[in-house]
Design a protein around this motif. Structure first.
Motif, PDB file in Angstrom:
ATOM      1  N   SER A  21      38.972  -1.160  20.962  1.00  0.00           N
ATOM      2  CA  SER A  21      39.911  -2.017  21.685  1.00  0.00           C
ATOM      3  C   SER A  21      41.069  -1.223  22.271  1.00  0.00           C
ATOM      4  CB  SER A  21      40.446  -3.106  20.748  1.00  0.00           C
ATOM      5  OG  SER A  21      41.160  -2.521  19.669  1.00  0.00           O
ATOM      6  N   PHE A  25      39.176  -0.190  25.947  1.00  0.00           N
ATOM      7  CA  PHE A  25      39.746  -1.280  26.726  1.00  0.00           C
ATOM      8  C   PHE A  25      41.249  -1.151  26.948  1.00  0.00           C
ATOM      9  CE2 PHE A  25      36.012  -3.000  24.514  1.00  0.00           C
ATOM     10  CZ  PHE A  25      35.252  -3.413  25.599  1.00  0.00           C
ATOM     11  N   GLY A  27      43.840  -1.580  25.040  1.00  0.00           N
ATOM     12  CA  GLY A  27      44.509  -2.803  24.620  1.00  0.00           C
ATOM     13  C   GLY A  27      45.837  -2.601  23.926  1.00  0.00           C
ATOM     14  N   THR A  30      48.322  -4.798  20.683  1.00  0.00           N
ATOM     15  CA  THR A  30      47.712  -6.132  20.679  1.00  0.00           C
ATOM     16  C   THR A  30      46.203  -6.041  20.593  1.00  0.00           C
ATOM     17  OG1 THR A  30      49.538  -6.961  22.052  1.00  0.00           O
ATOM     18  CG2 THR A  30      47.543  -8.304  21.939  1.00  0.00           C
ATOM     19  N   GLY A  31      45.614  -5.096  21.327  1.00  0.00           N
ATOM     20  CA  GLY A  31      44.170  -4.907  21.284  1.00  0.00           C
ATOM     21  C   GLY A  31      43.689  -4.464  19.915  1.00  0.00           C
ATOM     22  N   CYS A  34      43.723  -7.488  17.686  1.00  0.00           N
ATOM     23  CA  CYS A  34      42.591  -8.365  18.028  1.00  0.00           C
ATOM     24  C   CYS A  34      41.274  -7.791  17.509  1.00  0.00           C
ATOM     25  CB  CYS A  34      42.521  -8.556  19.546  1.00  0.00           C
ATOM     26  SG  CYS A  34      43.873  -9.523  20.240  1.00  0.00           S
ATOM     27  N   GLY A  35      41.099  -6.477  17.651  1.00  0.00           N
ATOM     28  CA  GLY A  35      39.896  -5.840  17.124  1.00  0.00           C
ATOM     29  C   GLY A  35      39.773  -5.992  15.623  1.00  0.00           C
TER      30      GLY A  35
END
Length: 361
Positions: A21, A25, A27, A30-31, A34-35
């Motif tokens: 993430s 990506f 991210g 935050t990424g 989320c991951g």
């Protein structure tokens, strides 16, 4: 075998989802969160399914276990989790509060335990916990607990020690490869925290909880948490230094592990030296240090400066030196790996036979 596979796959998926993430990506924080949430959700679903899978053909009945028994067992575990949070978060808090942004970045990235350490310990914990519980319920002789503990410690050290020594000696290159050349100075922090891996070879909770030492397990972490908080306060007021913060956290953690080890030894009416396979551990550690130093020297004289090439070539040379060397010292990896392969092979044969029988019906 199934529990081992589940724990290992869960830890691996968490690392992959978190790293992808951010790296793939882009991210950011935050990424990464989320991951972590996604991997935890999949791990939870898989865990719920696996928890019911062994009991598909079992008839349920009312349990004789009381709520009080469950609480007396789970409460120390819950409290240990709270104390463990303070142990893990206090150092970061004081560094972020009393030191600059650059030093906080160095500390947060450098002072991290080896990722594979939790994977190996978590996998072995999931395997030995049911066995220790069964032995405790059957009233097995305490010598059987010592024998199993020594076996698990020995097999875990054959995996953890070589990898830990490699990370210690190649710490600067590892930091530069993961975070960039600017973080090479965080290698010393990485070396300090890696010392914990030499002591925490196996999970202490399965045997302590099986022996009814849940309260002692929680109280030991409470003492360690208080020690870290008190010493960190003294550190930031009288000798502020992130190296000192790292040393405090490591020493308090090692102290906690040592106290738990003594508690286990007393409960099993054994000595500390009988509880740990010191001879085999010394051979593995000695072979790891000598082999890795030789690999580091050989890579150095070649003049290679690319970080990835240094780690790749160093790892290959290290393995080529280590395995013959440790074999000459009497440590046989084939004897360790073969039983694990036999378990998976027997499991595969059993499942195949069951499927064939169902298809024939």
């Amino acid at each position: 075998a199934m529990v081992l596979l589940y724990v290992f796959a869960g830890r691996l998926m968490m690392i992959v989802c978190t790293v992808m993430s951010v790296v793939v990506f882009d991210g950011g924080v935050t990424g990464a969160i989320c991951g972590f949430v996604v991997s935890s959700a999949f791990s939870s679903i898989a865990g719920l399914w696996l928890s019911y899978w062994p009991f598909k053909r079992v008839t349920s009945y009312k349990s004789n276990i009381r709520i009080g028994d469950i609480m007396s067992y789970s409460f120390p575990v819950m409290m240990q989790g709270i104390y463990g949070f303070f142990i893990g978060a206090s150092s970061l808090f004081f560094v972020s509060r009393y030191f600059g942004v650059e030093e906080f970045a160095l500390f947060s990235n450098g002072y991290k335990e080896l990722p594979f350490l939790s994977m190996v310990i978590g996998a072995t914990s999931g395997v030995i916990f049911p066995e220790f519980s069964r032995m405790s319920g059957n009233g097995d002789d305490k010598r059987n607990f010592v024998a199993l503990w020594r076996t698990v410690w020995y097999k875990s050290s054959t995996i953890i020690y070589p990898l830990s020594v490699f990370c210690l000696i190649f710490a600067g290159d590892i930091m530069a490869f993961i975070y960039g050349e600017n973080y090479r100075s965080a290698a010393f922090l990485f070396i300090i925290v890696s010392v914990i891996g030499i002591v925490r070879v196996v999970a202490y909770s399965p045997i302590m909880l099986s022996l009814g030492l849940g309260r002692e397990f929680a109280n030991t972490h409470l003492v360690a948490a208080i020690m870290i908080l008190a010493l960190d306060v003294l550190c930031v007021n009288f000798f502020p230094n992130i190296i000192a913060i790292a040393m405090i956290a490591t020493c308090c953690t090692v102290f906690c592990l040592f106290v738990m080890l003594i508690t286990i030894a007393k409960s099993l009416e054994s000595s500390l030296f009988k509880l740990i396979p010191l001879g085999a551990m010394s051979k593995i550690l000695f072979a790891s240090i000598i082999s890795c130093l030789m690999a580091r020297f050989l890579v150095h004289i070649t003049g290679i400066t690319n970080v990835l090439a240094v780690l790749a070539i160093g790892g290959v040379v290290y393995a080529l030196i280590y395995f013959p060397f440790v074999s000459r010292l009497g440590v046989g990896y084939i004897d360790i790996i073969k039983p694990m392969l036999d378990i998976f092979a027997n499991k595969f044969k059993t499942e195949s036979s069951r499927q064939l029988m169902e298809e024939s019906k």
